[in-house]
Enzyme design. Structure first.
Site, PDB file in Angstrom:
ATOM      1  N   THR A   1       0.849  -1.212   0.204  1.00 29.20           N
ATOM      2  CA  THR A   1       0.013  -0.187   0.048  1.00 29.20           C
ATOM      3  C   THR A   1       0.842   1.037  -0.036  1.00 29.20           C
ATOM      4  O   THR A   1       1.854   1.152   0.653  1.00 29.20           O
ATOM      5  CB  THR A   1      -0.909  -0.042   1.310  1.00 29.20           C
ATOM      6  OG1 THR A   1      -1.785  -1.037   1.238  1.00 29.20           O
ATOM      7  CG2 THR A   1      -1.673   1.168   1.296  1.00 29.20           C
ATOM      8  N   GLU A  12      -0.480  -5.082   6.464  1.00 27.37           N
ATOM      9  CA  GLU A  12       0.928  -5.232   5.882  1.00 27.37           C
ATOM     10  C   GLU A  12       1.699  -6.471   6.324  1.00 27.37           C
ATOM     11  O   GLU A  12       2.460  -7.080   5.905  1.00 27.37           O
ATOM     12  CB  GLU A  12       1.547  -3.886   5.552  1.00 27.37           C
ATOM     13  CG  GLU A  12       1.069  -3.033   4.358  1.00 27.37           C
ATOM     14  CD  GLU A  12       1.720  -1.642   4.661  1.00 27.37           C
ATOM     15  OE1 GLU A  12       1.432  -0.962   3.606  1.00 27.37           O
ATOM     16  OE2 GLU A  12       2.306  -1.157   5.710  1.00 27.37           O
ATOM     17  N   THR A  61       4.450   4.402  -3.414  1.00 29.02           N
ATOM     18  CA  THR A  61       5.631   3.615  -3.949  1.00 29.02           C
ATOM     19  C   THR A  61       4.694   2.442  -4.433  1.00 29.02           C
ATOM     20  O   THR A  61       5.036   1.871  -5.623  1.00 29.02           O
ATOM     21  CB  THR A  61       6.650   3.306  -3.022  1.00 29.02           C
ATOM     22  OG1 THR A  61       6.808   4.590  -2.216  1.00 29.02           O
ATOM     23  CG2 THR A  61       7.874   3.079  -4.062  1.00 29.02           C
ATOM     24  N   ASP A  63       8.359   3.381   5.314  1.00 31.42           N
ATOM     25  CA  ASP A  63       8.674   5.089   5.409  1.00 31.42           C
ATOM     26  C   ASP A  63      10.164   4.998   5.836  1.00 31.42           C
ATOM     27  O   ASP A  63      10.704   6.223   5.726  1.00 31.42           O
ATOM     28  CB  ASP A  63       7.672   5.378   6.756  1.00 31.42           C
ATOM     29  CG  ASP A  63       6.183   5.210   6.213  1.00 31.42           C
ATOM     30  OD1 ASP A  63       5.766   5.940   5.455  1.00 31.42           O
ATOM     31  OD2 ASP A  63       5.687   4.335   7.004  1.00 31.42           O
TER      32      ASP A  63
HETATM   33  O1  LIG Z   1       0.505   2.138   5.622  1.00 32.74           O
HETATM   34  C1  LIG Z   1       1.286   2.331   4.746  1.00 32.74           C
HETATM   35  C2  LIG Z   1       2.604   1.657   4.363  1.00 32.74           C
HETATM   36  O2  LIG Z   1       3.183   1.053   5.293  1.00 32.74           O
HETATM   37  C3  LIG Z   1       3.196   2.318   3.150  1.00 32.74           C
HETATM   38  O3  LIG Z   1       3.840   1.457   2.379  1.00 32.74           O
HETATM   39  C4  LIG Z   1       4.419   3.311   3.756  1.00 32.74           C
HETATM   40  O4  LIG Z   1       3.616   4.356   4.488  1.00 32.74           O
HETATM   41  C5  LIG Z   1       5.167   4.132   2.704  1.00 32.74           C
HETATM   42  O5  LIG Z   1       4.189   4.827   1.587  1.00 32.74           O
HETATM   43  P1  LIG Z   1       4.778   5.486   0.673  1.00 32.74           P
HETATM   44  O6  LIG Z   1       5.459   4.615  -0.493  1.00 32.74           O
HETATM   45  O7  LIG Z   1       3.478   6.108   0.107  1.00 32.74           O
HETATM   46  O8  LIG Z   1       5.800   6.387   1.146  1.00 32.74           O
END
Ligand SMILES: O=C[C@H](O)[C@H](O)[C@H](O)COP(=O)(O)O
Length: 231
Positions: free
Chosen positions: A27, A104, A30, A85
């Site tokens: 999710t 996740e 990315t 993150d």
């Molecule tokens: O709950 C969300 C997830 O752990 C995401 O994979 C994480 O926050 C990274 O998100 P992004 O790719 O939008 O930075």
């Protein structure tokens, strides 16, 4: 630039996806280009079954025609591809910025292998600059927050712990829980903090992913670095 780097990392991860795989699908901003690139492969004839880690990713996969399953029907997966993150040199992660950490982690743990995709901004020496998401039951919120403070303090950590809000409303996860975002700063002992948080009854799960990621594709302007877990 960041969107382009996410796209590059996503495309690198696609190289490790093989036809016939049962895939955990992550999710976030990315994971989404990964889902789009995967959909192109499916359209071109690749056979995969995806188990999405959020309602948001499930919706996107369904719109793009990626065949989906659940962990009830497909309890063992070959590979999960997801964002993060923060990523440290041992491939320990902070996840949950988008609120999907519980699903996740369940999906990653059901997978033989987890691959992380990210742009270079997510790579850190020590976890903790990103506030740690802690998913908690709605019941007993005040007591759980106090217990989290005490557990952190026992490990020499302190900092603001904020109940996550979105658009002036308390954020509720796909599983119906709240999220506390804990700004502890540097976390020198992620394993210790993980154990301490798991001892608290109101904590459903936390965003420290330890021993789950086997490989990371990290994109920068110089290219995509592939890091393999030392474990
Ligand atoms: O709950 C969300 C997830 O752990 C995401 O994979 C994480 O926050 C990274 O998100 P992004 O790719 O939008 O930075």
């Amino acid at each position: 630039m960041s969107a382009e780097l996410k796209e590059r990392a996503a495309r690198a991860a696609l190289e490790v996806v093989e036809s016939g795989m049962r895939l955990g699908i992550g999710t976030g901003s990315t994971a989404e280009p990964f889902i789009r690139a995967l959909a192109d492969k499916v359209l071109a004839g690749m056979r995969v079954i995806g188990v999405p880690t959020s309602q948001r990713s499930a919706k996107l996969c369904a719109e793009l025609g990626i065949p989906l399953s659940t962990l009830e029907e497909t309890p063992e997966l070959d590979l999960t591809v997801d964002g993060a993150d923060e990523i440290d040199p041992q491939l320990r992660l902070i996840k949950g910025g988008g609120g999907s950490l519980l699903r996740e982690k369940i999906v990653a743990a059901a997978s033989a292998r987890m691959v992380v995709i990210a742009d270079i901004s997510k790579k850190v020496e020590t976890l903790g600059a990103f506030p740690l998401p802690i998913e908690v039951d709605q019941f007993g919120l005040g007591a759980t927050r106090r217990a989290v403070e005490k557990a952190a303090s026992g490990l020499g950590l302190s900092g603001e712990i904020v109940l996550r809000q979105r658009s002036d409303k308390v954020f509720v996860t796909d599983g119906g829980h709240y999220i506390l975002d804990a700004s502890f700063g540097r976390i020198p002992d992620p394993e210790g903090l993980s154990c301490a948080l798991h001892e608290i009854p109101g904590v459903v799960e936390h965003g420290l992913f330890i021993g789950l990621a086997r490989q990371a594709f990290i994109a920068s302007s110089d290219g995509v670095e592939a890091i393999v877990s030392p474990r």
